[in-house]
Write a protein that holds these residues in place. Structure first.
Motif, PDB file in Angstrom:
ATOM      1  N   VAL A   9       0.867  -1.342  -0.067  1.00  0.00           N
ATOM      2  CA  VAL A   9       0.024  -0.026  -0.135  1.00  0.00           C
ATOM      3  C   VAL A   9       0.863   1.190   0.073  1.00  0.00           C
ATOM      4  N   VAL A  10       0.822   2.173  -1.007  1.00  0.00           N
ATOM      5  CA  VAL A  10       1.491   3.282  -1.105  1.00  0.00           C
ATOM      6  C   VAL A  10       0.532   4.549  -1.222  1.00  0.00           C
ATOM      7  N   VAL A  11       0.896   5.493  -0.385  1.00  0.00           N
ATOM      8  CA  VAL A  11       0.040   6.604  -0.739  1.00  0.00           C
ATOM      9  C   VAL A  11       0.897   7.540  -1.484  1.00  0.00           C
ATOM     10  N   SER A  12       0.120   8.208  -2.562  1.00  0.00           N
ATOM     11  CA  SER A  12       0.888   9.081  -3.637  1.00  0.00           C
ATOM     12  C   SER A  12       0.022  10.073  -4.120  1.00  0.00           C
ATOM     13  N   GLU A  13       0.841  11.226  -4.552  1.00  0.00           N
ATOM     14  CA  GLU A  13       0.060  12.159  -5.149  1.00  0.00           C
ATOM     15  C   GLU A  13      -0.757  12.018  -6.400  1.00  0.00           C
ATOM     16  N   LYS A  14      -1.802  12.504  -6.376  1.00  0.00           N
ATOM     17  CA  LYS A  14      -2.950  12.082  -7.474  1.00  0.00           C
ATOM     18  C   LYS A  14      -2.313  12.289  -8.832  1.00  0.00           C
ATOM     19  N   ASN A  15      -1.425  13.440  -9.125  1.00  0.00           N
ATOM     20  CA  ASN A  15      -0.981  13.936 -10.347  1.00  0.00           C
ATOM     21  C   ASN A  15       0.057  12.861 -10.688  1.00  0.00           C
ATOM     22  N   PHE A  16       0.598  12.083  -9.970  1.00  0.00           N
ATOM     23  CA  PHE A  16       1.557  11.248 -10.472  1.00  0.00           C
ATOM     24  C   PHE A  16       1.309   9.908 -11.338  1.00  0.00           C
ATOM     25  N   THR A  17       0.695  10.339 -12.473  1.00  0.00           N
ATOM     26  CA  THR A  17       0.014   9.199 -13.197  1.00  0.00           C
ATOM     27  C   THR A  17       0.989   8.158 -13.606  1.00  0.00           C
ATOM     28  N   ARG A  18       2.118   8.627 -14.315  1.00  0.00           N
ATOM     29  CA  ARG A  18       3.041   7.520 -14.648  1.00  0.00           C
ATOM     30  C   ARG A  18       3.546   6.630 -13.723  1.00  0.00           C
ATOM     31  N   LEU A  19       3.871   7.154 -12.513  1.00  0.00           N
ATOM     32  CA  LEU A  19       4.442   6.450 -11.267  1.00  0.00           C
ATOM     33  C   LEU A  19       3.134   5.322 -10.792  1.00  0.00           C
ATOM     34  N   ASN A  20       1.729   5.967 -10.520  1.00  0.00           N
ATOM     35  CA  ASN A  20       0.838   5.453 -10.050  1.00  0.00           C
ATOM     36  C   ASN A  20       0.249   4.210 -10.934  1.00  0.00           C
ATOM     37  N   ASN A  21       0.260   4.416 -12.270  1.00  0.00           N
ATOM     38  CA  ASN A  21       0.190   3.258 -13.098  1.00  0.00           C
ATOM     39  C   ASN A  21       1.064   2.098 -12.909  1.00  0.00           C
ATOM     40  N   TRP A  22       2.387   2.395 -12.811  1.00  0.00           N
ATOM     41  CA  TRP A  22       3.469   1.582 -12.510  1.00  0.00           C
ATOM     42  C   TRP A  22       3.164   0.750 -11.326  1.00  0.00           C
ATOM     43  N   LEU A  23       3.030   1.317 -10.101  1.00  0.00           N
ATOM     44  CA  LEU A  23       2.641   1.029  -8.982  1.00  0.00           C
ATOM     45  C   LEU A  23       1.607  -0.103  -9.067  1.00  0.00           C
ATOM     46  N   ARG A  24       0.554   0.199  -9.580  1.00  0.00           N
ATOM     47  CA  ARG A  24      -0.604  -0.695  -9.858  1.00  0.00           C
ATOM     48  C   ARG A  24      -0.172  -1.808 -10.657  1.00  0.00           C
ATOM     49  N   SER A  25       0.501  -1.554 -11.725  1.00  0.00           N
ATOM     50  CA  SER A  25       0.903  -2.850 -12.561  1.00  0.00           C
ATOM     51  C   SER A  25       1.798  -3.723 -11.865  1.00  0.00           C
ATOM     52  N   GLU A  26       2.508  -3.337 -10.846  1.00  0.00           N
ATOM     53  CA  GLU A  26       3.257  -4.326  -9.999  1.00  0.00           C
ATOM     54  C   GLU A  26       2.681  -4.448  -8.511  1.00  0.00           C
ATOM     55  N   GLY A  27       1.391  -4.453  -8.562  1.00  0.00           N
ATOM     56  CA  GLY A  27       0.262  -5.105  -7.576  1.00  0.00           C
ATOM     57  C   GLY A  27       0.357  -4.350  -6.448  1.00  0.00           C
ATOM     58  N   PHE A  28       0.589  -2.976  -6.440  1.00  0.00           N
ATOM     59  CA  PHE A  28       0.606  -2.388  -5.209  1.00  0.00           C
ATOM     60  C   PHE A  28      -1.005  -1.472  -5.181  1.00  0.00           C
ATOM     61  N   THR A  29      -1.631  -1.386  -4.067  1.00  0.00           N
ATOM     62  CA  THR A  29      -2.815  -0.538  -3.728  1.00  0.00           C
ATOM     63  C   THR A  29      -2.280   0.845  -3.673  1.00  0.00           C
ATOM     64  N   VAL A  30      -2.708   1.706  -4.439  1.00  0.00           N
ATOM     65  CA  VAL A  30      -2.084   3.271  -4.489  1.00  0.00           C
ATOM     66  C   VAL A  30      -3.294   4.205  -3.935  1.00  0.00           C
ATOM     67  N   GLU A  31      -3.051   4.569  -2.951  1.00  0.00           N
ATOM     68  CA  GLU A  31      -4.135   5.744  -2.278  1.00  0.00           C
ATOM     69  C   GLU A  31      -3.704   6.998  -2.799  1.00  0.00           C
ATOM     70  N   GLU A  32      -4.466   7.854  -3.631  1.00  0.00           N
ATOM     71  CA  GLU A  32      -4.042   9.048  -4.335  1.00  0.00           C
ATOM     72  C   GLU A  32      -4.809  10.068  -3.084  1.00  0.00           C
ATOM     73  N   VAL A  33      -3.855  11.040  -3.062  1.00  0.00           N
ATOM     74  CA  VAL A  33      -4.108  12.137  -2.366  1.00  0.00           C
ATOM     75  C   VAL A  33      -3.776  13.621  -3.186  1.00  0.00           C
ATOM     76  N   PRO A  34      -4.274  14.581  -2.924  1.00  0.00           N
ATOM     77  CA  PRO A  34      -3.605  15.942  -3.469  1.00  0.00           C
ATOM     78  C   PRO A  34      -2.628  16.327  -2.524  1.00  0.00           C
ATOM     79  N   TYR A  35      -1.441  16.869  -3.225  1.00  0.00           N
ATOM     80  CA  TYR A  35      -0.458  17.236  -2.474  1.00  0.00           C
ATOM     81  C   TYR A  35       0.463  18.046  -3.035  1.00  0.00           C
TER      82      TYR A  35
END
Length: 304
Positions: free
Chosen positions: A258-284
């Motif tokens: 489980v990773v908390v990430s900034e909601k605009n980090f589209t490329r990173l968040n897609n990669w994290l999800r593709s690697e099996g992570f749950t991504v909790e997006e927040v505005p930061y």
């Protein structure tokens, strides 16, 4: 009594100090800027306003609550920036180490004294004065401790150089059974896109064996290669200069998946999800204008 325990960046989080943006104070003057990114926004008139930063931190706070994390907040100091608790101290194994921070930030430590009072006093350490070290430069990976530093002879001229060679040695002496590896980071007082303020501005492990990395944040290619060899290139997500600038490597793990990430980090968040992570997006994005993001605003105390 708090039974401190932090051995890596991504085991299940149980207790944390989360900073606060309430009563954050006036916009700093140009002379008061601690880093080039804050300076850039002061000059551009885009420096973040308190209500936006409070809302961003509240979104982060809600995610931590969702995962049943015990959350401590600093006692409020009027008109004072208390967002970045990572700078003021850090836990390695069961030891709390107080940072020797910029002198004008000393009051931030006083504001979490009520938390420190719940620790075994024998497990609370304050390094000697010549030791400079901040939590953003200290990264745990089980047997390893990674430490960001700056080895340039002009260290003292850089307000962006936060951890010195004495800081590295202090950790080596305190934890003789760990593999302590320092990394010489690129610093700039004037260009935020070329300033790795802390190690977590250009590298961070996620999960048991993955990581986010910015190759040009390291002054020596050998330091970058050390991490490539340790993690395996296929396990590292390489970020661009602009992604480093928006602080893509400064996410925060609540658990190994489980990773908390900034909601605009589209490329990173897609990669994290593709690697099996749950991504909790927040505005930061507003807080990031001060050259700090999610990891910077947390001080983990207990991980399983």
């Amino acid at each position: 009594m708090l039974n401190l325990n932090v051995k890596n960046e991504s085991s299940r989080l149980r207790a944390v100090v989360l900073g606060t943006a309430i009563s954050n104070g006036q916009m700093p003057s140009v002379d008061e800027a601690y880093d080039p990114k804050s300076l850039e926004h002061i000059l551009a008139g885009t420096y973040p306003v308190e209500k936006d930063m409070v809302a961003e931190m509240e979104a982060f706070n809600k995610v931590l609550h969702k995962y049943d994390v015990t959350i401590y907040r600093p006692e409020l100091i009027a008109d004072y920036n208390q967002i970045f608790t990572r700078d003021i101290g850090f836990v390695i194994d069961g030891v709390f180490i107080k940072s020797n921070i910029l002198p004008e930030r000393e009051r931030e430590l006083d504001a979490i004294q009520y938390v420190i009072d719940q620790m075994d006093p024998k497990k609370v350490v304050r390094p000697p004065e010549e030791v400079h070290i901040e939590g953003g430069d200290v990264m745990l990976w089980d047997d390893h401790i990674f430490i960001g530093t700056y080895k340039g002879s002009d260290y003292k001229d850089y307000i962006t150089a936060r951890t010195n060679k004495e800081g590295v040695q202090f950790i080596k002496d305190l934890f003789p059974n760990k593999i302590v590896k320092e990394f010489d980071l690129v610093k700039s007082k004037i260009e935020a896109r070329d300033n790795a303020l802390h190690l977590d501005c250009c590298f961070q492990p996620v999960g048991p064996n993955k990581g986010i990395i910015y190759k040009s944040g390291f002054r020596e290619e050998a330091d970058y290669m050390y991490l490539v060899n340790l993690f395996g290139k296929e396990n590292l997500f390489h970020i661009t200069r602009d992604e480093m600038y928006t602080m893509n490597s400064n996410v925060f793990s609540i658990d190994s998946n489980v990773v908390v990430s900034e909601k605009n980090f589209t490329r990173l968040n897609n990669w994290l999800r593709s690697e099996g992570f749950t991504v909790e997006e927040v505005p930061y994005a507003e807080i990031s204008k001060q050259e700090g993001l999610l990891r910077c605003s947390t001080l983990p105390l207990i991980r399983d």
